[in-house]
Enzyme design. Structure first.
Site, PDB file in Angstrom:
ATOM      1  CB  SER A   1      -0.947   0.017   1.204  1.00 23.50           C
ATOM      2  OG  SER A   1      -0.230   0.185   2.413  1.00 23.50           O
TER       3      SER A   1
ATOM      4  CE  LYS B   1      -2.852   2.212   4.935  1.00 21.41           C
ATOM      5  NZ  LYS B   1      -2.900   1.496   3.641  1.00 21.41           N
TER       6      LYS B   1
END
Length: 231
Positions: A100, A145
């Site tokens: 991701s 993230k």
């Protein structure tokens, strides 16, 4: 079985580079040495040593291209001075579990994590953070993230790009051709808005909403492993 001489030499080189003439190196340096034992084979040990020395020299020189602010370095040094244990509180090494964050971080990359000083210095736009938040999963799940929005920021997407407070966010870390779609949101007090760099493969604040800043358990300082050519 006797350990290969090349592996022994790599270990000695890493220890010397981290500790110098002292009995102990920095908190995150000791984490590097501890992670050495998870390598397999002589050449992987050599590559880990080279990567560890590179991270050590980067931290010492604090070049402009490394996102480690001087106040962060000072805070880590202060933590060492008061005897904060390795890994438990101050620093550690973690691996990337998913794609991701590609192309910035790739699956099974090893990164150096600041677990303490970000709590004093605060988070900044663009920081890559480690998240454990029960509202985003079971609570045991780890997410990595990038911070896009801080409390009070208005985040929206236009024509495939991210805007913060009506200004387009410079996202040079994204792969060419990346398109980002999101709904407009104002980040509440005490929360952050985060996205993965691989927008097509990432579940983040676009689907799951903002999350409490208290759910951040660490900030990524630098990628350590594997060594990849610059370019």
């Amino acid at each position: 079985m006797t350990e290969p001489w090349l592996r022994r030499a790599a270990r000695r080189t890493l220890v010397l580079g981290v500790r110098g003439r002292g009995a102990r190196g920095s908190e995150w340096g000791e984490a590097l040495i501890g992670e050495f034992e998870q390598t397999s084979g002589s050449w992987e040990a050599v590559r880990w040593t080279l990567s560890g020395l590179r991270a050590t020299w980067r931290a010492a020189r604090v070049p402009r291209r490394v996102r480690v602010r001087r106040r962060t370095v000072v805070a880590v040094v202060a933590a060492v001075a008061i005897g904060v244990p390795v890994n438990a509180y101050a620093a550690g090494v973690a691996y990337i579990p998913s794609g991701s964050m590609e192309p910035t971080l790739q699956i099974e990359d090893r990164v150096l994590i600041d677990k303490l000083s970000f709590r004093w210095s605060g988070l900044d736009h663009g920081d890559i953070v480690v998240i454990q938040d029960a509202t985003w999963g079971t609570g045991s799940e780890t997410w990595i993230k990038r911070v896009i929005g801080l409390p009070g920021d208005v985040i929206e997407c236009r024509d495939g790009a991210v805007y913060r407070n009506a200004a387009r966010v410079d996202e040079g870390y994204l792969a060419d051709g990346t398109v980002t779609e999101c709904s407009a949101v104002t980040v509440p007090a005490g929360e952050i808005y985060v996205l993965g760099d691989h927008r097509e493969a990432s579940r983040d604040s676009r689907q799951l909403g903002t999350l409490a800043a208290a759910g951040v358990t660490g900030r990524v300082l630098t990628r350590m492993w594997p060594v990849r050519p610059a370019g």
